[in-house]
Design a protein around this motif. Structure first.
Motif, PDB file in Angstrom:
ATOM      1  N   GLN A 109       0.848  -1.188   0.000  1.00 34.90           N
ATOM      2  CA  GLN A 109       0.000   0.000   0.000  1.00 34.90           C
ATOM      3  C   GLN A 109       0.884   1.239   0.000  1.00 34.90           C
ATOM      4  O   GLN A 109       1.946   1.259   0.630  1.00 34.90           O
ATOM      5  N   GLY A 110       0.436   2.278  -0.724  1.00 30.69           N
ATOM      6  CA  GLY A 110       1.158   3.538  -0.709  1.00 30.69           C
ATOM      7  C   GLY A 110       1.855   3.823  -2.023  1.00 30.69           C
ATOM      8  O   GLY A 110       1.781   3.042  -2.974  1.00 30.69           O
ATOM      9  N   PRO A 111       2.568   4.958  -2.103  1.00 28.09           N
ATOM     10  CA  PRO A 111       3.257   5.350  -3.341  1.00 28.09           C
ATOM     11  C   PRO A 111       4.365   4.379  -3.692  1.00 28.09           C
ATOM     12  O   PRO A 111       4.934   3.711  -2.820  1.00 28.09           O
ATOM     13  N   SER A 112       4.678   4.295  -4.968  1.00 26.56           N
ATOM     14  CA  SER A 112       5.621   3.290  -5.451  1.00 26.56           C
ATOM     15  C   SER A 112       6.995   3.414  -4.804  1.00 26.56           C
ATOM     16  O   SER A 112       7.707   2.423  -4.644  1.00 26.56           O
ATOM     17  N   GLN A 113       7.407   4.622  -4.436  1.00 20.34           N
ATOM     18  CA  GLN A 113       8.729   4.804  -3.854  1.00 20.34           C
ATOM     19  C   GLN A 113       8.781   4.409  -2.379  1.00 20.34           C
ATOM     20  O   GLN A 113       9.864   4.225  -1.828  1.00 20.34           O
ATOM     21  N   ALA A 114       7.622   4.307  -1.733  1.00 21.67           N
ATOM     22  CA  ALA A 114       7.613   3.999  -0.295  1.00 21.67           C
ATOM     23  C   ALA A 114       6.417   3.108   0.041  1.00 21.67           C
ATOM     24  O   ALA A 114       5.638   3.412   0.947  1.00 21.67           O
ATOM     25  N   ARG A 115       6.282   2.027  -0.683  1.00 22.96           N
ATOM     26  CA  ARG A 115       5.134   1.151  -0.465  1.00 22.96           C
ATOM     27  C   ARG A 115       5.329   0.343   0.817  1.00 22.96           C
ATOM     28  O   ARG A 115       6.396  -0.226   1.053  1.00 22.96           O
ATOM     29  N   GLN A 116       4.273   0.269   1.624  1.00 24.05           N
ATOM     30  CA  GLN A 116       4.313  -0.473   2.881  1.00 24.05           C
ATOM     31  C   GLN A 116       3.720  -1.863   2.676  1.00 24.05           C
ATOM     32  O   GLN A 116       2.552  -1.987   2.296  1.00 24.05           O
ATOM     33  N   PRO A 117       4.499  -2.932   2.903  1.00 24.03           N
ATOM     34  CA  PRO A 117       3.927  -4.271   2.800  1.00 24.03           C
ATOM     35  C   PRO A 117       3.091  -4.618   4.039  1.00 24.03           C
ATOM     36  O   PRO A 117       3.431  -4.220   5.158  1.00 24.03           O
ATOM     37  N   PHE A 118       2.026  -5.347   3.807  1.00 21.51           N
ATOM     38  CA  PHE A 118       1.164  -5.844   4.874  1.00 21.51           C
ATOM     39  C   PHE A 118       1.056  -7.364   4.752  1.00 21.51           C
ATOM     40  O   PHE A 118       1.049  -7.913   3.635  1.00 21.51           O
ATOM     41  N   TYR A 119       0.945  -7.996   5.903  1.00 21.88           N
ATOM     42  CA  TYR A 119       0.648  -9.433   5.929  1.00 21.88           C
ATOM     43  C   TYR A 119      -0.817  -9.591   6.276  1.00 21.88           C
ATOM     44  O   TYR A 119      -1.320  -8.972   7.221  1.00 21.88           O
ATOM     45  N   LEU A 120      -1.536 -10.438   5.499  1.00 25.50           N
ATOM     46  CA  LEU A 120      -2.963 -10.659   5.694  1.00 25.50           C
ATOM     47  C   LEU A 120      -3.207 -12.148   5.900  1.00 25.50           C
ATOM     48  O   LEU A 120      -2.631 -12.992   5.193  1.00 25.50           O
ATOM     49  N   THR A 121      -4.073 -12.473   6.849  1.00 22.55           N
ATOM     50  CA  THR A 121      -4.362 -13.871   7.148  1.00 22.55           C
ATOM     51  C   THR A 121      -5.715 -13.977   7.824  1.00 22.55           C
ATOM     52  O   THR A 121      -6.288 -12.960   8.250  1.00 22.55           O
ATOM     53  N   LEU A 122      -6.244 -15.180   7.890  1.00 19.91           N
ATOM     54  CA  LEU A 122      -7.481 -15.394   8.635  1.00 19.91           C
ATOM     55  C   LEU A 122      -7.203 -15.272  10.126  1.00 19.91           C
ATOM     56  O   LEU A 122      -6.137 -15.688  10.609  1.00 19.91           O
ATOM     57  N   ALA A 123      -8.132 -14.713  10.867  1.00 19.04           N
ATOM     58  CA  ALA A 123      -7.977 -14.617  12.310  1.00 19.04           C
ATOM     59  C   ALA A 123      -7.813 -16.016  12.893  1.00 19.04           C
ATOM     60  O   ALA A 123      -8.505 -16.957  12.499  1.00 19.04           O
ATOM     61  N   GLY A 124      -6.890 -16.140  13.803  1.00 18.33           N
ATOM     62  CA  GLY A 124      -6.625 -17.441  14.410  1.00 18.33           C
ATOM     63  C   GLY A 124      -5.470 -18.171  13.777  1.00 18.33           C
ATOM     64  O   GLY A 124      -4.931 -19.118  14.352  1.00 18.33           O
TER      65      GLY A 124
END
Length: 229
Positions: A109-124
């Motif tokens: 997420q965010g601008p191409s020069q400073a994109r922030q990676p996120f980890y996504l998963t099912l709760a639990g």
């Protein structure tokens, strides 16, 4: 889309998840904390007799009718909404569906020069099964078996990070998804509503940007962990 995913499951856990009997083979590079296109992954599919088995396939679909296995970019994702209309995916969707075991996936997420990676998963943190399709490409003595992951519009809880997400198949319809005789429109109707979760997501280190990094520290939250959705 889904361009990186994790699998923290052991080969035994993969076999147990899909009810496959027998001792599991030594699978390549398990677990994976930063799985990327062109790498090999274990998937569950059925043989001609309808029996489930685990096979290792390359992530990035290679249609059987391509003249060259490297003729185009890796086809890592297939949109559920248009899969029956796209020649590169239609036959595989109709005849060769698979389940891709996973633990979670990454989005940026965010601008191409400073994109922030996120980890996504099912709760639990339980196992996830992505809806997949697979193909077999052959030319002379070379054989490539490969797969792509279906995607759907993101659940409302995740849409602020990315507008797409992997299509998730619940245990209750593993058999229906794997069965080539299942009605395609019924399967797509189920996928038209993304899995509601609940989900967890949190920001992670930019180390995940490099496929050379593949270790548990990639999943550690950076800064304050986002709330449980």
């Amino acid at each position: 889309m889904c361009g990186r995913f994790t699998r923290k499951l052991s080969p035994r856990e993969v076999y147990d998840l899909y009810g496959v009997s027998g001792p599991p083979p030594l699978l390549a590079r398990e677990p994976r904390y930063n799985g990327a296109p062109t790498q090999d992954f274990a998937v569950c599919r059925v043989d001609g007799g309808g029996r489930r088995h685990i096979a290792e396939l390359r992530w990035g679909l290679v249609p059987s009718w391509w003249n060259d296995a490297g003729a185009g970019p890796p086809l890592i994702n297939a949109r559920a909404e248009t899969i029956r209309e796209k020649r590169v995916f239609a036959d595989a969707f109709r005849e060769r569906r698979c389940l891709v075991p996973a633990s979670g996936w990454f989005e940026w997420q965010g601008p191409s020069q400073a994109r922030q990676p996120f980890y996504l998963t099912l709760a639990g943190g339980g196992p996830i099964s992505f809806a997949g399709i697979w193909e077999r490409w052959e030319a002379q003595r070379e054989v490539v078996e490969s797969f792509a992951i279906l995607t759907t519009p993101a659940a409302a809880e995740l849409a602020d990070i990315h507008h797409r997400q992997p299509a998730i198949v619940d245990r209750e319809w593993f058999a229906e998804w794997l069965d080539p005789s299942s009605q395609a429109h019924e399967l797509l109707d189920r996928l038209s509503t993304p899995n509601p979760g609940p989900y967890e997501r949190w920001p992670v280190s930019a180390r995940v940007n490099s496929v050379r990094n593949d270790d548990p520290d990639l999943l550690r939250p950076v800064g304050e962990q986002l709330r449980l959705i």
